[in-house]
Scaffold this motif. Structure first.
Motif, mmCIF file in Angstrom:
data_model
loop_
_atom_site.group_PDB
_atom_site.id
_atom_site.type_symbol
_atom_site.label_atom_id
_atom_site.label_comp_id
_atom_site.label_asym_id
_atom_site.label_seq_id
_atom_site.Cartn_x
_atom_site.Cartn_y
_atom_site.Cartn_z
ATOM 1 N N GLY A 1 72.502 56.273 19.648
ATOM 2 C CA GLY A 1 73.443 56.375 20.766
ATOM 3 C C GLY A 1 73.922 55.013 21.229
ATOM 4 O O GLY A 1 75.120 54.802 21.460
ATOM 5 N N LEU A 2 72.978 54.063 21.363
ATOM 6 C CA LEU A 2 73.379 52.714 21.791
ATOM 7 C C LEU A 2 74.266 52.058 20.741
ATOM 8 O O LEU A 2 75.208 51.329 21.079
ATOM 9 C CB LEU A 2 72.139 51.850 22.061
ATOM 10 C CG LEU A 2 71.361 52.197 23.335
ATOM 11 C CD1 LEU A 2 70.046 51.426 23.385
ATOM 12 C CD2 LEU A 2 72.202 51.886 24.587
ATOM 13 N N THR A 3 73.985 52.317 19.468
ATOM 14 C CA THR A 3 74.825 51.752 18.408
ATOM 15 C C THR A 3 76.243 52.307 18.499
ATOM 16 O O THR A 3 77.234 51.560 18.383
ATOM 17 C CB THR A 3 74.236 52.079 17.022
ATOM 18 O OG1 THR A 3 72.902 51.603 16.964
ATOM 19 C CG2 THR A 3 75.057 51.442 15.915
ATOM 20 N N ALA A 4 76.337 53.618 18.691
ATOM 21 C CA ALA A 4 77.665 54.234 18.788
ATOM 22 C C ALA A 4 78.461 53.611 19.943
ATOM 23 O O ALA A 4 79.643 53.267 19.796
ATOM 24 C CB ALA A 4 77.524 55.742 18.976
ATOM 25 N N GLU A 5 77.793 53.421 21.082
ATOM 26 C CA GLU A 5 78.469 52.810 22.234
ATOM 27 C C GLU A 5 78.929 51.381 21.913
ATOM 28 O O GLU A 5 80.052 50.987 22.211
ATOM 29 C CB GLU A 5 77.501 52.743 23.430
ATOM 30 C CG GLU A 5 77.196 54.072 24.066
ATOM 31 C CD GLU A 5 78.124 54.378 25.222
ATOM 32 O OE1 GLU A 5 79.361 54.303 25.016
ATOM 33 O OE2 GLU A 5 77.625 54.685 26.309
ATOM 34 N N ARG A 6 78.030 50.606 21.299
ATOM 35 C CA ARG A 6 78.346 49.183 21.067
ATOM 36 C C ARG A 6 79.455 49.004 20.041
ATOM 37 O O ARG A 6 80.292 48.113 20.167
ATOM 38 C CB ARG A 6 77.101 48.427 20.616
ATOM 39 C CG ARG A 6 76.236 47.985 21.781
ATOM 40 C CD ARG A 6 75.094 47.110 21.313
ATOM 41 N NE ARG A 6 75.520 45.781 20.868
ATOM 42 C CZ ARG A 6 75.730 44.744 21.681
ATOM 43 N NH1 ARG A 6 75.572 44.869 22.967
ATOM 44 N NH2 ARG A 6 76.085 43.573 21.183
ATOM 45 N N VAL A 7 79.445 49.848 19.016
ATOM 46 C CA VAL A 7 80.479 49.664 17.989
ATOM 47 C C VAL A 7 81.842 50.120 18.529
ATOM 48 O O VAL A 7 82.882 49.533 18.203
ATOM 49 C CB VAL A 7 80.070 50.346 16.663
ATOM 50 C CG1 VAL A 7 80.257 51.850 16.683
ATOM 51 C CG2 VAL A 7 80.796 49.725 15.484
ATOM 52 N N LEU A 8 81.844 51.113 19.415
ATOM 53 C CA LEU A 8 83.109 51.512 20.049
ATOM 54 C C LEU A 8 83.572 50.432 21.021
ATOM 55 O O LEU A 8 84.776 50.157 21.146
ATOM 56 C CB LEU A 8 82.964 52.858 20.765
ATOM 57 C CG LEU A 8 82.755 54.062 19.835
ATOM 58 C CD1 LEU A 8 82.408 55.312 20.652
ATOM 59 C CD2 LEU A 8 83.993 54.330 18.974
ATOM 60 N N ASP A 9 82.637 49.785 21.706
ATOM 61 C CA ASP A 9 82.990 48.638 22.560
ATOM 62 C C ASP A 9 83.621 47.531 21.718
ATOM 63 O O ASP A 9 84.582 46.887 22.131
ATOM 64 C CB ASP A 9 81.744 48.027 23.219
ATOM 65 C CG ASP A 9 81.161 48.880 24.315
ATOM 66 O OD1 ASP A 9 81.781 49.889 24.698
ATOM 67 O OD2 ASP A 9 80.057 48.515 24.797
ATOM 68 N N ALA A 10 83.012 47.278 20.549
ATOM 69 C CA ALA A 10 83.451 46.158 19.716
ATOM 70 C C ALA A 10 84.907 46.308 19.288
ATOM 71 O O ALA A 10 85.604 45.312 19.090
ATOM 72 C CB ALA A 10 82.545 46.026 18.489
#
Ligand SMILES: NC(=O)c1ccc[n+]([C@@H]2O[C@H](COP(=O)([O-])OP(=O)(O)OC[C@H]3O[C@@H](n4cnc5c(N)ncnc54)[C@H](OP(=O)(O)O)[C@@H]3O)[C@@H](O)[C@H]2O)c1
Length: 311
Positions: A135-144
């Motif tokens: 979940g945190l990865t999904a959030e961070r890559v969408l932020d990126a």
């Protein structure tokens, strides 16, 4: 209370034959840490990549190693100066530490309090164990890629643990999502709000048909797709990868997810409030982490694999 616990341990890098269930000393929470009695532990591909020795250039390892970075369970001891948690609190965590040694495929794990999130009452234990790293990865890559309202976002590798969450979170940001996956999973990707396309040879044509002016952003969750990414990205578009260390050389970002208890707590609450589906592909007992790794290594998992450590 016993000063030992059962854990999956390995002494040498290699394959799943290295994994042994044995008694090891129970960890003691230090200053700023809590100890979690683990009920569920999520499996991530990084767990068997670490086991293989493939991350020795990136992380420090101290053997014997207890693998696993995701945990959900109940706080059973609190170290000095942790006023925010008490014994009995229900929590989840992406529990990666500064070095690889004491992981979550164990009855007990100590975690920095700042990496811990409170479990919302409406979140199942399976979902709580499965959510943290992916979940945190999904959030961070969408932020990126600054995915936002009105964007068309291509997600490479949408059917996996990170992908299913990235698709849903991108849709909740107001983006249109084109998602790559095997055709047998397309109905499921549609149900998550994406427009599915098959990966492989016809990928670029299929995406161009759906987005003739190019996509605004590309999120790569599989690797080896830079050529296709650059072929479908509109001029000025953004791209990021969680698997391609060289994304920066092509104007993109390489994302390596960090623990973040506050963000995980907010995400866990959103899963409940906004009906995000944390799909559980399979559940294995602590004694069969090897079986869980073998399933993950197949590269065909749809959703998340969890280890059922205790009820
Ligand atoms: N950098 C970071 O912080 C970070 C964080 C998390 C994960 N990762 C890495 O990111 C990758 C994905 O993680 P995950 O947990 O989502 O893995 P996963 O759950 O094991 O992903 C499995 C899925 O990959 C799909 N897939 C395989 N080859 C594909 C291709 N060529 N194109 C599109 N989809 C393909 C399959 O989809 P179909 O069933 O549709 O074929 C399968 O459902 C792993 O390599 C992992 O180590 C990195």
């Amino acid at each position: 209370m016993s000063d030992t616990m059962q854990a999956i341990v390995y002494d040498d890098f290699g394959g799943t034959e290295q994994l042994v269930l044995r008694d090891v000393p129970a960890p003691t929470p230090g200053p700023g840490e809590v100890r979690i009695r683990v009920l569920r532990a999520g499996v991530n591909p990084v767990d068997w990549k670490v086991l293989s020795g493939g991350l020795r250039g990136l992380l420090t390892h101290v053997t014997p190693i207890v693998p696993g970075w995701d945990a959900a369970g109940v706080v059973d001891a609190v170290g000095p100066d942790v006023p925010e948690y008490a014994v009995g609190d229900e929590v989840l965590s992406y529990a990666r530490k500064d070095w690889v040694q004491e992981g979550t495929f164990a009855e007990l794990v100590t975690v920095r309090a700042v990496d811990v999130a409170r479990k919302p009452a409406g979140l199942s234990w399976d979902a709580a164990g499965a959510l943290p790293l992916a979940g945190l990865t999904a959030e961070r890559v969408l932020d990126a890629v600054e995915a936002g309202s009105g964007d068309t976002v291509l997600v490479h590798g949408a059917s996996g643990g990170v992908g299913t969450l990235a698709v849903q979170l991108a849709r909740l940001r107001g983006a249109r999502v084109i998602a790559t996956g095997s055709p047998s999973g397309h109905d499921r990707l549609r149900a998550l709000g994406a427009e599915p396309v098959a990966y492989g040879d016809g990928l670029v044509d299929a995406v161009r048909e759906l987005a003739p002016d190019g996509v605004d952003a590309v999120v790569d969750l599989v690797g080896g797709v830079m050529e296709q990414t650059l072929a479908v990205l509109r001029e000025g578009g953004r791209h990021a990868s969680i698997t391609d260390h060289g994304a920066g050389e092509h104007g993109g970002r390489w994302v390596w997810v960090r623990p973040d208890g506050a963000r995980l707590e907010a995400l866990a609450q959103r899963v409940v409030d906004e009906g995000i589906d944390v799909e559980i592909a399979a559940s294995f007992p602590l004694s069969d982490v090897a079986g869980a790794f073998e399933q993950s290594m197949s590269g065909t998992t749809r959703g998340k694999i969890v280890i059922h450590v205790a009820d």
